[in-house]
Enzyme design. Structure first.
Site, PDB file in Angstrom:
ATOM      1  N   ASP A   1       0.821  -1.303   0.101  1.00  0.00           N
ATOM      2  CA  ASP A   1       0.044   0.040   0.138  1.00  0.00           C
ATOM      3  C   ASP A   1       0.713   1.368  -0.161  1.00  0.00           C
ATOM      4  OD1 ASP A   1      -3.113   0.937   0.581  1.00  0.00           O
ATOM      5  OD2 ASP A   1      -1.543   2.298   1.815  1.00  0.00           O
ATOM      6  N   LEU A   2       0.709   2.179  -0.993  1.00  0.00           N
ATOM      7  CA  LEU A   2       1.661   3.398  -1.032  1.00  0.00           C
ATOM      8  C   LEU A   2       1.038   4.410   0.129  1.00  0.00           C
ATOM      9  CD1 LEU A   2       1.469   4.107  -4.884  1.00  0.00           C
ATOM     10  CD2 LEU A   2       3.229   2.447  -3.629  1.00  0.00           C
TER      11      LEU A   2
ATOM     12  N   ASP B   1      -4.224   2.310  -5.219  1.00  0.00           N
ATOM     13  CA  ASP B   1      -2.888   2.501  -4.952  1.00  0.00           C
ATOM     14  C   ASP B   1      -2.482   1.132  -4.184  1.00  0.00           C
ATOM     15  OD1 ASP B   1      -4.102   3.091  -2.570  1.00  0.00           O
ATOM     16  OD2 ASP B   1      -2.699   4.610  -1.901  1.00  0.00           O
TER      17      ASP B   1
END
Length: 482
Positions: A350-351, A393
């Site tokens: 996960d960004l 994302d």
């Protein structure tokens, strides 16, 4: 086939005049006449070099019937004229055995013989052209059926090309596909080929595996084929700069037909004659053009199906596998793990604070950043692994062939390292990091949902809350305890 040879078998004399003499007086000066008194010697000569016509004047009916049957079975394309006595009892049998024209001895003269010879040659020419056209179209229909009904048409391509080769009387049939190379421009790459016994395949010639049209002296081919036109004929009639390349590959005559898919020049299919010259008739040329059109339509449909399959299984933005394809890969990974006794990991990525990128620079810029991130992650994993985009994302990596957490940690460390360099897009620099969590098969579950949930739990255990204008957080790695 040499169109200037007439073979005379048996007696070369009718009453007091030779048949060859009568023929020479028939304004057939361009023809050569060969006489064999023995049928067996004539068979050997026909096998070595089929003539344009065979004229038989043998009194023994059994020999005539046997010879006609032999010709029908082995040389059906060669017309036969039989000169018979007044006994008409065997006429039907001879016609059934392949005799094309029968002349009775008492009717043979200069005028009648000339008319029959010319009519026999022309009639057989038309018959052969029509037969060749029908054979080509039948082979093409089979090819189209294979292309349209099977996505894995490569597994049947040899059979397809073999049928086309047999139908066209070719010794080698091949398909080339066009590709763009940044340095040399348009090139053609050999995709598939078939050769008859005793003929060397093109892949045995280093020059033929791929052709740069300009570099190999085939600039004319590029222009002609791109216009949708054929190149055909004897090699010695082609431009001098093209002959050495073809003669080196034992080509005596050829036909090359462009293949178009959706109005785009896809490549070409070629037919080589290596053992003897071939003069392509207009009917055969039309059939070859039809063949290429059908193949082009089939390839276009197959390409469309391939594109649709790709769209259904890949993320539209990053071109990474999507969740559907990830599920398929998971099933295969389970099967491989069961066979090998090894494990595999599911890594959730996960960004961190990616929303700030979209808020600061807009969603189009954010999409470009996601594409860059997807490329970095996919480059960081091994070829045996799968990197998929499963959310805005959010990414997931399926890492196969691991033995323990230590192996999985190495994979995750490579992924975090790939995020360290700043991302520079449109003269803007962005620093991004990613939080990761992992689950191991079968320690944390045997179903994909179980492992995805385990990886997500591990990920959110290390997800920091951060506020500020600069997007930069130390990379964090976590996994569930075994």
């Amino acid at each position: 086939m040499d169109q200037k040879i007439i073979l005379i078998i048996g007696q070369d004399r009718i009453r007091k005049t030779k048949i060859s003499t009568i023929l020479q007086q028939c304004e057939l000066a361009d023809f050569e006449y060969i006489h064999f008194s023995s049928i067996n010697k004539a068979k050997a000569a026909i096998s070595e070099c089929p003539p344009c016509l065979v004229l038989v004047h043998v009194k023994r009916k059994k020999e005539v019937i046997d010879f006609s049957g032999y010709m029908q079975e082995n040389h059906a394309r060669v017309p036969i004229i039989l000169i018979m006595t007044t006994d008409r009892s065997t006429t039907q049998t001879l016609m059934e055995k392949g005799a094309h024209h029968l002349m009775y001895l008492e009717h043979v003269n200069q005028v009648s013989l000339m008319h029959v010879v010319l009519a026999a040659i022309e009639q057989k020419r038309v018959e052969n052209e029509l037969r060749s056209r029908d054979a080509i179209l039948q082979a093409v229909n089979y090819a189209a059926e294979v292309f349209l009904s099977r996505l894995d048409w490569e597994s049947r391509i040899n059979d397809v090309l073999a049928r086309l080769g047999s139908a066209t009387g070719s010794d080698r049939v091949y398909i080339y596909k066009n590709e763009i190379h940044q340095e040399v421009g348009l090139v053609s790459k050999l995709q598939a080929e078939w050769t008859t016994t005793g003929v060397q395949p093109l892949k045995g010639f280093s020059e033929a595996s791929g052709n740069e049209y300009r570099a190999s002296g085939f600039q004319r081919w590029l222009e002609v084929l791109k216009r949708g036109e054929m190149i055909f004929g004897n090699v010695l009639d082609l431009p001098p700069e093209e002959q050495p390349h073809l003669l080196k590959m034992d080509v005596r005559s050829l036909a090359v037909v462009p293949i178009f898919t959706d109005q785009l020049w896809w490549g070409f299919i070629g037919y080589d004659q290596c053992c003897q010259d071939k003069n392509w008739s207009s009917i055969e040329v039309d059939a070859l053009k039809t063949a290429a059109k059908i193949l082009g339509a089939a390839i276009a449909r197959q390409d469309a199906e391939t594109r649709l399959t790709h769209l259904a299984t890949h993320d539209y933005l990053t071109n990474l596998p999507n969740r559907m394809l990830l599920e398929d890969r998971f099933v295969l990974a389970v099967a491989r793990a069961e066979r090998s006794g090894k494990k595999f990991g599911i890594i959730a990525i996960d960004l961190d604070k990616f929303k700030l990128v979209n808020d600061a620079h807009g969603h189009p810029f954010g999409d470009k950043v996601l594409v860059e991130v997807a490329w970095r992650l996919s480059e960081a994993v091994r070829s045996s692994d799968t990197c998929a985009r499963v959310g805005g994302d959010e990414f997931t990596v399926l890492a196969e062939g691991i033995n323990n957490k230590k192996d999985l940690r190495r994979v995750m460390e490579k992924l975090t390292q790939s995020m360290k360099p700043e991302i520079s897009i449109d003269e803007k620099q962005v620093f991004l990091t990613a939080s990761m969590g992992a689950g191991i098969y079968p320690n944390h579950g045997t179903q994909m949902e179980q492992l995805m949930k385990a990886a997500d739990i591990a990920l959110y255990q290390v997800k920091d809350v951060y506020s500020g204008s600069k997007i930069f957080i130390d990379e964090q790695i976590s996994w569930l305890k075994e």
